[in-house]
Design an enzyme around this catalytic site. Structure first.
Site, mmCIF file in Angstrom:
data_model
loop_
_atom_site.group_PDB
_atom_site.id
_atom_site.type_symbol
_atom_site.label_atom_id
_atom_site.label_comp_id
_atom_site.label_asym_id
_atom_site.label_seq_id
_atom_site.Cartn_x
_atom_site.Cartn_y
_atom_site.Cartn_z
ATOM 1 N N HIS A 112 8.593 -21.092 -2.038
ATOM 2 C CA HIS A 112 9.595 -21.158 -0.819
ATOM 3 C C HIS A 112 10.180 -19.751 -0.922
ATOM 4 C CE1 HIS A 112 8.752 -25.118 0.374
ATOM 5 N NE2 HIS A 112 8.755 -25.249 -0.993
ATOM 6 N N SER A 162 12.206 9.638 1.128
ATOM 7 C CA SER A 162 12.737 9.631 2.333
ATOM 8 C C SER A 162 13.078 11.042 3.018
ATOM 9 C CB SER A 162 13.909 8.736 2.415
ATOM 10 O OG SER A 162 14.793 9.095 3.501
ATOM 11 N N LYS A 204 15.684 7.759 -2.352
ATOM 12 C CA LYS A 204 14.755 6.671 -2.131
ATOM 13 C C LYS A 204 13.432 6.905 -2.563
ATOM 14 C CE LYS A 204 14.677 3.782 0.746
ATOM 15 N NZ LYS A 204 14.749 3.805 2.283
ATOM 16 N N GLU A 235 3.083 -0.845 1.891
ATOM 17 C CA GLU A 235 3.363 -0.981 3.310
ATOM 18 C C GLU A 235 2.339 -0.865 4.365
ATOM 19 O OE1 GLU A 235 8.009 -0.314 3.963
ATOM 20 O OE2 GLU A 235 7.154 1.276 2.362
#
Ligand code: ARG
Length: 471
Positions: free
Chosen positions: A156, A277, A283, A290
């Site tokens: 979970h 970024s 970043k 992804e």
């Protein structure tokens, strides 16, 4: 004549219809398979006396010349080339004249396209089996490197119990192994020669299908001709296998993305595999992971297209089936490239052991305390309740298992002793998970050795198969 069916329909084909119906841009990927199939078909036609020795020689030479043109990028596709079959037949007739017109004897584009797709998929699946093995090896290398790092398993997405990182990685090796089994099993159904089914009912020409199967490396010949030209199960099966595999990769990527966050901080991606970024200079993004997660949805969409494409089709061949190539080609390309990039990046990942260990909540040892009480004869549910009360007490008094005194423990059960508390460590916790398939370092070490042997053997086998590919 410009078009195959000009004698029946005349030579004028509406330009828009042409654009709409032609598949050459997509199926030219199958060119070399189509040529190989045609060469063997010509050999068979010679064997049964349809082609003379010299005719088959001329045809085969013509086909080999076309192969060279294609390989060198010198083949010129003409506006009348509807698909790869017509393009190659057109060129063959240009090179060999009337003799080349005999090549399409006893075959239809309906069985020919299935042959091309099957040859393409046999090679693609063998390549995927190879790439999965390399991916498994990359996971195995990493699991050796990070042995015996401990972090926590999640259920979970809440901390559950201490776990060896290697054990987590081997879980993904096992998932990939099931994927391999699925590909190997469905390979049997790709490996059946369709050529000889003709348009849909067979042919009156006494073709020698066994000869063709043997020469093209198919294990069997297909049965019912109507089924043969209609069947695309082998495409849906392979696509589905890729889908399950991609879901596995996507789940691994999801964990890596989480672990790479500031909040988890378990994992560092080497600079060469990360992106920045355009606006936020601080970043460093896990784009590869992804994108694998994102491309998984493209694959699932393609699988859906294949199912919907077939569900309403009457037997036998229908032109709808032309659309299957767009999906299966994309699926194979995505799956292969995701496996390749993951195998590159995985061994280079850096795990932050200290952070992973510090992050483990002492309460992840609660089940160990329960099991220790059970070993002293306390019924499981009572032991569970005792530990539940201890956890509650700790939370109320801002303490944890480490800061509780023996006296405090004993208020909940007199069976708790010093040794039991001393043993309440993450190291001891994993050490004691000795049930088969558990996370104890001894078992995990054995698993690593087992997979090393198994994968090495498999890699040898599949590399050989790959060398003898269909082309
Ligand atoms: N381009 C077609 C396909 O991919 C080849 C078979 C065409 N057959 C036909 N009867 N039009 O399915």
């Amino acid at each position: 004549m410009d078009y195959l069916w000009e004698s029946r329909l005349g030579s004028k084909l509406n330009e828009k219809v042409k654009k709409f119906t032609y598949s050459i841009d997509i199926d030219k990927k199958l060119a070399l398979y189509d040529i190989k199939g045609s060469i063997v078909h010509a050999q068979m036609l010679e064997k049964i006396g349809i082609l003379s020795k010299s005719e088959s020689k001329i045809i085969i030479k013509g086909l080999k010349d076309i192969k060279k043109e294609i390989e060198k990028g010198k083949f010129i596709f003409k506006p009348t080339d509807e698909d790869i079959h017509t393009a190659i037949e057109r060129r063959l007739v240009e090179i060999t004249g009337k003799i080349g017109e005999k090549i399409h004897t006893a075959r239809s584009r309906n069985d020919q396209i299935v042959l091309d797709e099957k040859m393409y998929l046999k090679d693609s699946v063998n390549n995927i089996l190879f790439l999965i093995t390399k991916y498994q090896i990359s996971l195995l290398k990493l699991s050796e490197k990070v042995f015996p790092y401990i972090f926590t398993a999640y259920t979970h997405l809440q901390q559950a119990q201490p776990l060896l990182l290697s054990h987590y990685l081997i879980a993904h090796i096992e998932m990939a192994e099931r994927d391999k089994e699925r590909f190997e099993d469905s390979f049997k159904r790709i490996d059946i020669l369709p050529l000889g089914a003709g348009a849909c009912c067979g042919t009156s020409i006494p073709v020698d299908r066994e000869f063709v199967a043997k020469k093209l490396g198919f294990s069997k010949i297909s049965g019912n001709s109507i089924d043969t030209v209609s069947d695309r199960d082998f495409i849906i099966e392979t696509a589905s296998n890729c889908g399950i595999l991609m879901v596995h990769l996507s789940r691994l990527c999801e964990d890596f993305i989480l672990w790479n966050t500031e909040e988890f901080g378990f994992l560092e991606i080497p600079d060469e595999f990360a992106t920045g970024s355009s606006i936020m200079p601080q970043k460093k993004n896990p784009d590869i992971f992804e994108l694998i997660r994102g491309k998984t949805s493209t694959v699932i969409g393609d699988i859906n297209s294949l199912f919907v494409l077939e569900k309403g089709l009457p037997l036998s061949y229908n032109r709808d089936l032309q659309e299957d190539k767009r999906s299966i080609f994309e699926i194979i390309e995505i799956t292969s490239s995701c496996l390749e990039i993951l195998s590159e990046i995985i061994p280079k990942l850096k795990f932050k052991y200290r952070r992973m260990k510090e992050n483990i909540s002492p309460f992840t040892l609660a089940t160990d305390l329960v099991e220790n009480l059970v070993k002293k004869g306390v019924p499981f549910r009572s032991a569970y309740n005792i530990c539940g009360q201890i956890v509650k007490y700790c939370l109320k008094n801002k303490k944890d298992f480490n800061s509780l005194s023996l006296e405090e423990y004993r208020k909940f059960s007199p069976l708790i002793d010093k040794k039991m508390i001393e043993n309440l460590t993450v190291e001891k916790s994993v050490e004691e998970k000795i049930s088969q398939g558990g996370t104890s370092p001894d078992l995990v070490k054995k698993e690593i050795a087992k997979w090393k042997r198994k994968l090495k053997r498999y890699l040898g086998k599949i590399s050989n198969i790959k060398k003898e590919n269909s082309m």
